[in-house]
Write a protein that holds these residues in place. Sequence first.
Motif, PDB file in Angstrom:
ATOM      1  N   PRO A   1       0.844  -1.052  -0.083  1.00 59.32           N
ATOM      2  CA  PRO A   1       0.025   0.222  -0.084  1.00 59.32           C
ATOM      3  C   PRO A   1       0.781   1.245  -0.121  1.00 59.32           C
ATOM      4  CG  PRO A   1       0.333  -0.917   2.403  1.00 59.32           C
ATOM      5  CD  PRO A   1       0.922  -2.020   1.274  1.00 59.32           C
ATOM      6  N   ALA A   2       0.352   2.453  -0.322  1.00 58.99           N
ATOM      7  CA  ALA A   2       0.950   3.536  -0.209  1.00 58.99           C
ATOM      8  C   ALA A   2       1.110   4.134   0.987  1.00 58.99           C
ATOM      9  CB  ALA A   2       0.313   4.700  -1.089  1.00 58.99           C
ATOM     10  N   LEU A   3       1.901   3.398   2.030  1.00 59.76           N
ATOM     11  CA  LEU A   3       2.068   3.628   3.308  1.00 59.76           C
ATOM     12  C   LEU A   3       3.850   3.364   3.407  1.00 59.76           C
ATOM     13  CD1 LEU A   3      -0.768   2.098   5.408  1.00 59.76           C
ATOM     14  CD2 LEU A   3      -0.534   4.523   4.685  1.00 59.76           C
TER      15      LEU A   3
ATOM     16  N   GLN B   1      -3.103  10.439  -1.597  1.00 58.50           N
ATOM     17  CA  GLN B   1      -4.010  11.510  -0.947  1.00 58.50           C
ATOM     18  C   GLN B   1      -5.633  10.878  -0.616  1.00 58.50           C
ATOM     19  OE1 GLN B   1      -4.490  14.915  -3.688  1.00 58.50           O
ATOM     20  NE2 GLN B   1      -2.756  14.445  -4.521  1.00 58.50           N
ATOM     21  N   GLN B   2      -6.111   9.906  -1.275  1.00 57.12           N
ATOM     22  CA  GLN B   2      -7.372   9.287  -0.856  1.00 57.12           C
ATOM     23  C   GLN B   2      -7.021   8.531   0.524  1.00 57.12           C
ATOM     24  OE1 GLN B   2      -9.194   6.956  -3.702  1.00 57.12           O
ATOM     25  NE2 GLN B   2     -10.954   6.434  -2.553  1.00 57.12           N
ATOM     26  N   LEU B   3      -5.818   7.686   0.528  1.00 52.93           N
ATOM     27  CA  LEU B   3      -5.695   7.073   1.714  1.00 52.93           C
ATOM     28  C   LEU B   3      -5.384   8.188   2.885  1.00 52.93           C
ATOM     29  CD1 LEU B   3      -5.149   4.172   2.842  1.00 52.93           C
ATOM     30  CD2 LEU B   3      -2.698   4.360   2.135  1.00 52.93           C
ATOM     31  N   ALA B   4      -4.891   9.163   2.723  1.00 49.75           N
ATOM     32  CA  ALA B   4      -4.584   9.898   3.869  1.00 49.75           C
ATOM     33  C   ALA B   4      -5.825  10.652   4.449  1.00 49.75           C
ATOM     34  CB  ALA B   4      -3.713  11.237   3.239  1.00 49.75           C
ATOM     35  N   GLN B   5      -7.072  10.292   4.077  1.00 52.76           N
ATOM     36  CA  GLN B   5      -8.169  10.802   4.457  1.00 52.76           C
ATOM     37  C   GLN B   5      -8.532  10.049   5.580  1.00 52.76           C
ATOM     38  OE1 GLN B   5     -11.317  11.221   1.536  1.00 52.76           O
ATOM     39  NE2 GLN B   5      -9.838  12.590   0.111  1.00 52.76           N
TER      40      GLN B   5
ATOM     41  N   VAL C   1       1.331  11.361  -3.492  1.00 50.67           N
ATOM     42  CA  VAL C   1       1.604  12.612  -2.782  1.00 50.67           C
ATOM     43  C   VAL C   1       3.315  12.790  -2.960  1.00 50.67           C
ATOM     44  CG1 VAL C   1       1.938  13.272  -0.326  1.00 50.67           C
ATOM     45  CG2 VAL C   1       0.156  12.083  -1.062  1.00 50.67           C
ATOM     46  N   ALA C   2       3.238  14.272  -3.596  1.00 53.14           N
ATOM     47  CA  ALA C   2       4.737  14.397  -3.723  1.00 53.14           C
ATOM     48  C   ALA C   2       5.773  14.769  -2.448  1.00 53.14           C
ATOM     49  CB  ALA C   2       4.668  16.066  -4.505  1.00 53.14           C
ATOM     50  N   GLY C   3       6.764  14.233  -2.720  1.00 58.04           N
ATOM     51  CA  GLY C   3       7.830  14.326  -1.433  1.00 58.04           C
ATOM     52  C   GLY C   3       8.672  15.469  -1.780  1.00 58.04           C
ATOM     53  N   GLU C   4       9.789  15.298  -1.033  1.00 55.44           N
ATOM     54  CA  GLU C   4      10.768  16.340  -1.290  1.00 55.44           C
ATOM     55  C   GLU C   4      11.530  16.133  -2.402  1.00 55.44           C
ATOM     56  OE1 GLU C   4      13.139  16.703   2.430  1.00 55.44           O
ATOM     57  OE2 GLU C   4      11.976  18.287   3.178  1.00 55.44           O
TER      58      GLU C   4
END
Length: 599
Positions: free
Chosen positions: A280-282, A299-303, A381-384
């Motif tokens: 997953p995107a974690l 982004q959706q998972l961040a909700q 989700v963009a990082g640095e």
Amino acid sequence: MKVTLFVKNTYTASALTLRLLLAFPLLSAFSLSSAADLSARHAAIKTMISESSQTVANTTENIHQLRNEANSLSKPDASKEDLQTALAKIKLALTAIESSEFERLAFVAHHYKGQRFNFIMDAALLELRLGNKEGFFNLLESSQTWVLLPSLKAYLTSPAFDAVKDESRFKAYLKLSDLPARMGKSSVLVTPYKDNISSAEKIAGLSMFWSEVKRSFVNFHNVPDLDWDKLYLEYLDKVTQTKSTREYYQVMMQLAPMLQDGHTNIYAPDELQDVFYSRPALATALVGKSVLVTRVLNQQLAQKIQRGDEIISIDGQAVHEYASSKIASYASSSTPQDKAVRTYGYELLMGEKSKSIRLGLRDAAGKERIEIVARGQDRDVAGESAFNFKMLPGDIAYLALDHFENDAGVKKLESVMPSIMKAKGLILDIRANGGGSSVQGAAVLSFLSKKPVPYAYSTERQESHVMRTQGDLILLDTLRAGISKPYTKDRKEVYTGPVVVLAGAKTFSAAEDFLMSFVTLQRGTVIGSATAGSTGMPMSFKLPGGGSARICVKHDSFPDGREFVGKGIAPDMEVVPTVADIRAGRDVVLDKAVAVLSK
């Protein structure tokens, strides 16, 4: 009596000690069992190494001078007399190379042994140009027990050998030149993926990995209790019972971690990537005794999941039980900190893409909940930015060195040097650097010091098969040619201000080589936690059914012999984030570095 002897570099240059004992009988009178006069013997050994190396260097310089003179004489339009003179010079060089004295010295610096082959080939070609085919073939055939190189066939098929290309003796030698490629690639055993490869293929794959490890693996000293042959028999039974290629690789991937080396792995075929490696995107990590979500990359998972949420269960099983029973046995790692990163970070949530994960979570307020999370989500989700550079308060420069896979980090550093030269301090962050090329790390350090950048003391295994005929097995750690020569590069600007390097358990491979050089140069302070403790050079090869494997075949240590493989490089100042730090978004390691440089 059966003897297995590992000669490790426990003090400066001691990996050469046994070779010196064998090469110089006088030294074998020393007893290595007494520690009382170890320093005196150590000094004697160092002196002998220095004198021997100088003698080899002088001899090598002389033979290469003869070769250069021969090359000057043997131009395409050379006369017969010039060719004869060139041949005489090459044969004179061969006389020096084949002398017992040079052989004895070459035993200390074994890479000089290949000189004989080069000069024999030079002499053979000169004999051919002089029309002496018998002399040519005699020389050519005398070299076949010395070395066979994969590139030799291309050389032998050049126009220089047209005069003999149709002769049977030449064709026989040319056939021998195929051996390295044929034996090295094992092409017959590299079979394509099928849902269920044959039992023969399964046994062949296991045998390939087992035999390559037994022949080439360089870190057996870190697993002294491992009975590799016994393990082979156990896995023979396991792999033959598998009913599919998927089951086969599920078993095989548990074999490599037994060697406790982060550079030794077995990988499933591409066709099974979504079965084994989807996540997953974690991002997750073990923080103290808690397993936390450290980043949410969708982004959706961040909700529904936030950074700092604690994972307390996975698919209904307590998280530590799940990690122990489902993940840890697949994690090839060199140290406890390396294993924790892989078990609770990189691999914790890996699995089949089609199967979602049921996560039991606890938030900062202590409230528990269940979230269903899909694997294989897009990371949107963009990082640095890569190789992030910024100026921090107090005129402190910060540069994240994300990897050493190519020269991107060197180019970034070079581009920001004008700002760094004005800074009161510099922070280099390698906490997430998984390695690449040690040369890139050395190139970075050349901007920070005018001194030559030292590389690791690198060795590989050498086994005496002749000794095995007498019932003995001697495994020598042999110094690799050219590795000890430091990296040098003149830079227009060299930063001489204070430097702090941030490191941690994700600092791996060539990033550890970089840190080793930084510490050896005494260039600054290391802040964070111990590194992964895994570097070296993996030898990769294909397995039946489309999978692959790699084995660590090079051992690195500090130039003075201190070990860090299987241990990690400890920081000067240990700073470890807490659960509260993660939840608050505090980077306490960076904060400490800023505080140190601000003083």
